[in-house]
Design a protein around this motif. Structure first.
Motif, PDB file in Angstrom:
ATOM      1  N   THR A  64       0.647  -1.175  -0.084  1.00 50.11           N
ATOM      2  CA  THR A  64      -0.036  -0.062  -0.061  1.00 50.11           C
ATOM      3  C   THR A  64       0.685   1.369   0.116  1.00 50.11           C
ATOM      4  O   THR A  64       2.006   1.103   0.379  1.00 50.11           O
ATOM      5  CB  THR A  64      -0.961   0.011   1.269  1.00 50.11           C
ATOM      6  OG1 THR A  64      -0.039   0.126   2.388  1.00 50.11           O
ATOM      7  CG2 THR A  64      -1.814  -1.203   1.394  1.00 50.11           C
ATOM      8  N   THR A  65       0.458   2.289  -0.466  1.00 43.89           N
ATOM      9  CA  THR A  65       0.904   3.548  -0.313  1.00 43.89           C
ATOM     10  C   THR A  65       0.067   4.549   0.594  1.00 43.89           C
ATOM     11  O   THR A  65      -1.203   4.913   0.163  1.00 43.89           O
ATOM     12  CB  THR A  65       0.945   4.078  -1.792  1.00 43.89           C
ATOM     13  OG1 THR A  65       1.761   3.522  -2.473  1.00 43.89           O
ATOM     14  CG2 THR A  65       1.609   5.517  -1.656  1.00 43.89           C
ATOM     15  N   PRO A  66       0.383   5.091   1.609  1.00 43.34           N
ATOM     16  CA  PRO A  66       1.630   4.855   2.406  1.00 43.34           C
ATOM     17  C   PRO A  66       1.603   3.305   3.009  1.00 43.34           C
ATOM     18  O   PRO A  66       0.480   2.833   2.832  1.00 43.34           O
ATOM     19  CB  PRO A  66       1.837   5.907   3.403  1.00 43.34           C
ATOM     20  CG  PRO A  66       0.376   6.212   3.595  1.00 43.34           C
ATOM     21  CD  PRO A  66      -0.394   6.232   2.256  1.00 43.34           C
ATOM     22  N   PRO A  67       2.624   2.901   3.488  1.00 45.83           N
ATOM     23  CA  PRO A  67       2.599   1.462   4.185  1.00 45.83           C
ATOM     24  C   PRO A  67       1.504   1.571   5.396  1.00 45.83           C
ATOM     25  O   PRO A  67       1.072   2.659   5.927  1.00 45.83           O
ATOM     26  CB  PRO A  67       3.944   1.201   4.980  1.00 45.83           C
ATOM     27  CG  PRO A  67       4.732   2.248   3.986  1.00 45.83           C
ATOM     28  CD  PRO A  67       4.099   3.260   3.496  1.00 45.83           C
ATOM     29  N   THR A  68       0.938   0.227   5.586  1.00 49.11           N
ATOM     30  CA  THR A  68      -0.366   0.434   6.719  1.00 49.11           C
ATOM     31  C   THR A  68      -0.019  -0.770   7.692  1.00 49.11           C
ATOM     32  O   THR A  68       0.785  -1.659   7.436  1.00 49.11           O
ATOM     33  CB  THR A  68      -1.215  -0.144   6.024  1.00 49.11           C
ATOM     34  OG1 THR A  68      -2.596  -0.134   6.649  1.00 49.11           O
ATOM     35  CG2 THR A  68      -1.363  -1.382   5.318  1.00 49.11           C
ATOM     36  N   ASP A  69      -0.464  -0.652   8.868  1.00 48.81           N
ATOM     37  CA  ASP A  69      -0.705  -1.550   9.561  1.00 48.81           C
ATOM     38  C   ASP A  69      -1.745  -2.563   9.830  1.00 48.81           C
ATOM     39  O   ASP A  69      -1.976  -3.170  10.845  1.00 48.81           O
ATOM     40  CB  ASP A  69      -0.281  -1.227  10.922  1.00 48.81           C
ATOM     41  CG  ASP A  69      -0.957  -0.302  11.557  1.00 48.81           C
ATOM     42  OD1 ASP A  69      -1.902   0.193  11.114  1.00 48.81           O
ATOM     43  OD2 ASP A  69      -0.932   0.579  12.567  1.00 48.81           O
ATOM     44  N   ASP A  70      -2.823  -1.947   8.798  1.00 46.43           N
ATOM     45  CA  ASP A  70      -4.085  -2.652   9.016  1.00 46.43           C
ATOM     46  C   ASP A  70      -4.117  -4.251   8.326  1.00 46.43           C
ATOM     47  O   ASP A  70      -3.902  -4.004   6.953  1.00 46.43           O
ATOM     48  CB  ASP A  70      -5.117  -1.684   8.153  1.00 46.43           C
ATOM     49  CG  ASP A  70      -6.380  -2.307   8.285  1.00 46.43           C
ATOM     50  OD1 ASP A  70      -6.698  -3.646   8.509  1.00 46.43           O
ATOM     51  OD2 ASP A  70      -7.365  -1.637   8.017  1.00 46.43           O
ATOM     52  N   LYS A  71      -4.160  -5.073   8.861  1.00 50.08           N
ATOM     53  CA  LYS A  71      -3.785  -6.367   8.456  1.00 50.08           C
ATOM     54  C   LYS A  71      -4.865  -6.589   7.374  1.00 50.08           C
ATOM     55  O   LYS A  71      -4.495  -7.856   6.517  1.00 50.08           O
ATOM     56  CB  LYS A  71      -3.956  -7.573   9.631  1.00 50.08           C
ATOM     57  CG  LYS A  71      -2.852  -7.432  10.638  1.00 50.08           C
ATOM     58  CD  LYS A  71      -3.009  -8.595  11.696  1.00 50.08           C
ATOM     59  CE  LYS A  71      -1.798  -8.501  12.665  1.00 50.08           C
ATOM     60  NZ  LYS A  71      -1.915  -9.577  13.589  1.00 50.08           N
ATOM     61  N   ARG A  72      -5.718  -6.132   7.278  1.00 50.53           N
ATOM     62  CA  ARG A  72      -6.899  -6.447   6.125  1.00 50.53           C
ATOM     63  C   ARG A  72      -6.509  -5.891   4.765  1.00 50.53           C
ATOM     64  O   ARG A  72      -6.783  -6.530   3.954  1.00 50.53           O
ATOM     65  CB  ARG A  72      -8.395  -5.662   6.499  1.00 50.53           C
ATOM     66  CG  ARG A  72      -8.906  -6.268   7.753  1.00 50.53           C
ATOM     67  CD  ARG A  72     -10.196  -5.127   8.014  1.00 50.53           C
ATOM     68  NE  ARG A  72      -9.808  -3.813   8.003  1.00 50.53           N
ATOM     69  CZ  ARG A  72     -10.775  -3.145   8.274  1.00 50.53           C
ATOM     70  NH1 ARG A  72     -12.106  -3.255   8.259  1.00 50.53           N
ATOM     71  NH2 ARG A  72     -10.475  -1.975   8.510  1.00 50.53           N
ATOM     72  N   LEU A  73      -5.494  -4.922   4.923  1.00 48.41           N
ATOM     73  CA  LEU A  73      -4.775  -4.467   3.676  1.00 48.41           C
ATOM     74  C   LEU A  73      -3.590  -5.054   3.392  1.00 48.41           C
ATOM     75  O   LEU A  73      -2.882  -4.838   2.404  1.00 48.41           O
ATOM     76  CB  LEU A  73      -4.917  -3.001   3.844  1.00 48.41           C
ATOM     77  CG  LEU A  73      -5.824  -2.075   4.200  1.00 48.41           C
ATOM     78  CD1 LEU A  73      -5.762  -0.793   4.183  1.00 48.41           C
ATOM     79  CD2 LEU A  73      -7.100  -2.364   3.319  1.00 48.41           C
ATOM     80  N   MET A  74      -3.112  -5.824   4.380  1.00 51.30           N
ATOM     81  CA  MET A  74      -1.781  -6.335   4.006  1.00 51.30           C
ATOM     82  C   MET A  74      -1.672  -7.951   3.500  1.00 51.30           C
ATOM     83  O   MET A  74      -1.509  -8.843   4.115  1.00 51.30           O
ATOM     84  CB  MET A  74      -0.994  -6.439   5.376  1.00 51.30           C
ATOM     85  CG  MET A  74      -0.619  -5.240   6.139  1.00 51.30           C
ATOM     86  SD  MET A  74      -0.190  -5.130   8.015  1.00 51.30           S
ATOM     87  CE  MET A  74       1.533  -5.901   7.666  1.00 51.30           C
ATOM     88  N   ARG A  75      -2.174  -7.863   2.227  1.00 58.61           N
ATOM     89  CA  ARG A  75      -2.429  -8.893   1.163  1.00 58.61           C
ATOM     90  C   ARG A  75      -1.189  -9.104   0.605  1.00 58.61           C
ATOM     91  O   ARG A  75      -0.336  -8.207   0.329  1.00 58.61           O
ATOM     92  CB  ARG A  75      -3.742  -8.719   0.532  1.00 58.61           C
ATOM     93  CG  ARG A  75      -4.825  -8.397   1.471  1.00 58.61           C
ATOM     94  CD  ARG A  75      -5.652  -9.442   2.104  1.00 58.61           C
ATOM     95  NE  ARG A  75      -4.933 -10.190   3.021  1.00 58.61           N
ATOM     96  CZ  ARG A  75      -5.368 -11.327   3.431  1.00 58.61           C
ATOM     97  NH1 ARG A  75      -6.547 -11.775   2.792  1.00 58.61           N
ATOM     98  NH2 ARG A  75      -4.725 -11.758   4.336  1.00 58.61           N
TER      99      ARG A  75
END
Length: 771
Positions: A64-75
């Motif tokens: 993602t942009t920017p990096p995320t700590d939301d696990k739902r987006l960390m695919r």
């Protein structure tokens, strides 16, 4: 239950109320104080056919942009559609919310365009739909080279440009629709020009502009030809505002625009004169339909009357498919599906008022409800969101002709309905749950295909009408390459009638993989304690099983509290209310598959003697109503009897009474050989005092350990209390201490509110074997 209104004048309200094509008046409040907590009681029936999925493409990993700590987006990536470029080349396009857009040629991918390179404010780091949401190609792309994208920008991007319409208050993300013109439409990578045609900001990071698309069934000369549809969500603020019903505001609508026109508000697109609200005072002429929360995916039937179907993501209670026509109002947020919605009771809905017809809302042609687990807050995400699908009109699989194939994007369940039963104004069309198979004919779930409980499923098709499935979890695309007869369900009818809880370890809870979904009537999540989702391993006790539960003692030489076990626990006086079927029950059955995988019984580090062993090996059981996490109502276990370890059924009729044990005569190591799957069952009839053990469908000879009548049998059932839980692989499911761990694996554990007879158990064992 009034909602906050904004950006609506009194004059606007008067005009809307007087117009025949304006939205209906705001719906009446609930007519009953009794909410409907189970709006669609029937579950989808098993489909008669299953889909064979063959891996078609693997797309690259992206961030993602920017990096995320939301696990739902960390695919692996965030691919969300596959379609054909309309130029006869056979190329297919795939957008990735993280920025890249790919072209596929016979499944081989290459990057065509990366939206991150063209907008310094590109944003995909928060919100499930943020990023490069969609791409669609003009029907004359081969000649004019035009295609269209929608992407997100963050707050810096919002400040950098004027929106087409005033943003929602306190907007945090903005959707930007762009027209691109390729210098060479046949090129593998894009070069050319682009221009912005629409921009609009949303008050939360959810429900922005989703799909944009052309009607592929329209031909030159048709009203729809060359018109661009845009699914505009309510921005997540439709709960307490009237924006989905407000014709002067874009949120909660489907727009239809002419990208080659210039009579829009910014001169960058046109408003088709045939749109339903053109000429209405204070109404946006772009609106094609209204009253939506999250219009996620839409498609047209390639045949028949070319009906438009919309997959609409619901709030807390249900998911729905609509057949959408010009001027429709789906009712949000006054209606949720075919029910009255009240934001104060989001987990439950209300029946229609008697005069509902006067409001003129359009209702779903198919729907299913959430049925959140008993021990999961209903006002939190329970892992359900409808992923709109495709009507199958291909030639390769005539068995699928006319079926609308869709699914749940979170847990990956795949469903089917018949288009000839999806009729406006009629009742909901029946939904069936579709089985899935790999190339070898092995039955699998989408969570098996992706290796994750959260699948993030999407659907697509090609110009031949063939069907594809995509998943963000591992960034893969599968093509439906065959159709086969569905396999029988795992559970026999006789067992199903009394099945309170069933954990087959094939169904991780999509919101939290450390929990397992219950397939029984109790609908109670099982906690995978200490090991979490790592406890779900690739193994199966019988044909069709892909996963098993790993249980073990983690540190044999240390006193601790980290052993892997599983359970359900509620230690208050009311116990676990969802297990009330075991309250004052005449009988119980505990059964499941067991494979010993290590040293049993386990070392007891609390004894201070390295040679000391626990005197029991915990398998599975239902706790008593006054249990501290160890005392049971019905238990299948290995336990020391007169100094010798034996397989036993151990039960208690009265909470404050004694237990009775029925022990197998045969050596437990012969009954449970190391490394071999064995099906065990223990039955308890509290009205007669009879207990029994079964192995692989056959009775196991045994004896009662306690003399006399410890149960105080008088023909009556157990104590009238709810169990305090279920324990699996050791005691104390509240994880307060360790005791009696099992170094083993388990599969398809079942808990029945009846003492099953020998025939029932034998038939269930035969079903596992495919007989």
């Amino acid at each position: 239950m009034g909602r906050r209104k904004w950006w609506v004048t009194a004059a606007t309200a008067a005009v809307l109320g007087a117009s025949l094509v304006a939205p209906p008046a705001i719906g009446a409040p609930p007519t009953s104080d009794e909410p409907i907590t189970d709006p669609i009681p029937e579950d989808p029936e098993p489909a008669e056919l299953g889909l064979v999925l063959s891996e078609y493409a693997q797309l690259p990993e992206t961030d993602t942009t920017p990096p995320t700590d939301d696990k739902r987006l960390m695919r692996h990536n965030r691919i969300n559609y596959i379609g054909d470029v309309p130029d006869g080349s056979g190329r297919q396009y795939v957008p990735d919310l993280n920025g890249p857009i790919y072209l596929l040629d016979d499944g081989q991918q290459h990057e065509y365009l990366d939206l991150r390179d063209h907008d310094e404010h590109f944003f995909s780091g928060r919100g499930m739909g943020s990023g490069a949401g969609f791409i669609t190609f003009h029907p004359e792309f081969e000649k004019n080279g035009k295609f269209y994208t929608v992407h997100s920008v963050g707050e810096e991007g919002i400040a950098a440009a004027e929106p087409t319409y005033p943003n929602q208050p306190d907007s945090v993300v903005q959707s930007v629709v762009t027209e691109w013109t390729a210098d060479d439409p046949g090129a593998d990578t894009f070069s050319g020009t682009h221009r912005e045609i629409f921009r609009y900001g949303f008050g939360t990071y959810t429900h922005a502009v989703q799909q944009i698309d052309f009607n592929p069934t329209a031909e030159p000369g048709d009203e729809d030809y060359g018109l661009l549809y845009m699914a505009v969500g309510d921005g997540g603020i439709g709960l307490d505002t009237d924006i989905p019903q407000d014709l002067s505001e874009p949120g909660g609508k489907i727009f239809r625009i002419d990208p080659e026109g210039d009579n829009g508000p910014n001169g960058q697109y046109g408003i088709p004169p045939s749109n339903p609200f053109v000429g209405k005072k204070d109404a946006l002429g772009e609106i094609y339909a209204l009253g939506m929360r999250d219009p996620h995916r839409f498609t047209w039937d390639p045949e028949g009357k070319h009906e438009m179907y919309l997959g609409h993501i619901g709030q807390r209670a249900l998911e729905a498919v609509y057949q959408v026509e010009k001027g429709d109002n789906l009712g949000w947020a006054e209606r949720e599906g075919r029910f009255v919605f009240d934001p104060e009771t989001q987990c439950a809905l209300f029946p229609f008022p008697p005069d509902d017809a006067k409001y003129g809302y359009t209702y779903p042609v198919a729907a299913y409800d959430h049925d959140p687990p008993y021990n999961w807050p209903c006002n939190e995400d329970s892992g359900h969101a409808l992923s709109g699908g495709q009507v199958y009109r291909g030639d390769a699989h005539p068995e699928l002709e006319g079926k609308y194939i869709f699914g749940d994007l979170v847990d990956g369940e795949v469903f089917s309905t018949e288009t000839d039963e999806m009729r406006r104004g009629a009742g909901r069309a029946p939904i069936t749950q579709v089985q899935l198979f790999d190339d070898d004919g092995k039955r699998m779930r989408m969570s098996d295909f992706v290796g994750d409980g959260r699948v993030d499923l999407r659907f697509g098709s090609d110009t031949e009408g063939e069907l594809y499935l995509l998943a963000k979890a591992n960034g893969k695309i599968w093509k439906v390459t065959d159709v086969k007869e569905a396999e029988p369900t795992e559970v026999t009818d006789a067992v199903s009638e009394n099945l309170v809880s069933h954990y087959d370890f094939e169904r991780p809870f999509a919101v939290d993989g450390a929990k397992e979904n219950d397939q029984g009537s109790a609908n109670t999540l099982l906690d995978l304690i200490n090991g979490g989702e790592d406890m779900r391993v690739d193994d199966g006790a019988f044909p069709g099983s892909n996963n098993a539960l790993e249980l073990k003692q983690v540190n044999p030489g240390e006193v601790g509290n980290d052993d892997w076990k599983a359970g359900v626990w509620d230690g208050d006086a009311n116990g676990v209310e969802s297990l009330e079927a075991f309250n004052a029950v005449d009988g119980i059955t505990v059964m499941g598959w067991v494979k010993m995988t290590g040293e049993n019984p386990s070392p007891d580090p609390s004894a201070g003697d390295p040679d000391a062993r626990y005197n029991s090996v915990g398998l599975a059981g239902v706790l008593s109503g006054e249990s501290d996490g160890h005392d049971v109502r019905a238990l299948l276990e290995l336990i020391e009897v007169d100094g010798e370890m034996r397989l036993v059924a151990l039960g208690r009729r009265l909470d404050d009474g004694e237990s009775q044990t029925f022990a197998a005569q045969q050596d437990w190591r012969e009954l449970l050989p190391q490394g071999e799957w064995v099906h065990l069952a223990a039955t308890f009839d509290y009205t007669t005092g009879e207990m029994a053990l079964y192995r692989n469908g056959e009775p196991v000879p045994g004896f009662y350990v306690q003399d006399g009548d410890p149960w105080q049998v008088d023909g009556s059932p157990t104590s009238a209390t709810n169990p305090r839980g279920i324990k699996i692989g050791g005691s104390y499911p509240q994880n307060s201490q360790e005791k009696n761990p099992c170094n083993c694996r388990m599969d398809s554990l079942m808990f029945l509110d009846k003492a099953a007879d020998a025939d029932t158990i034998a038939e269930q064992y035969a079903r596992f074997q495919g007989n």
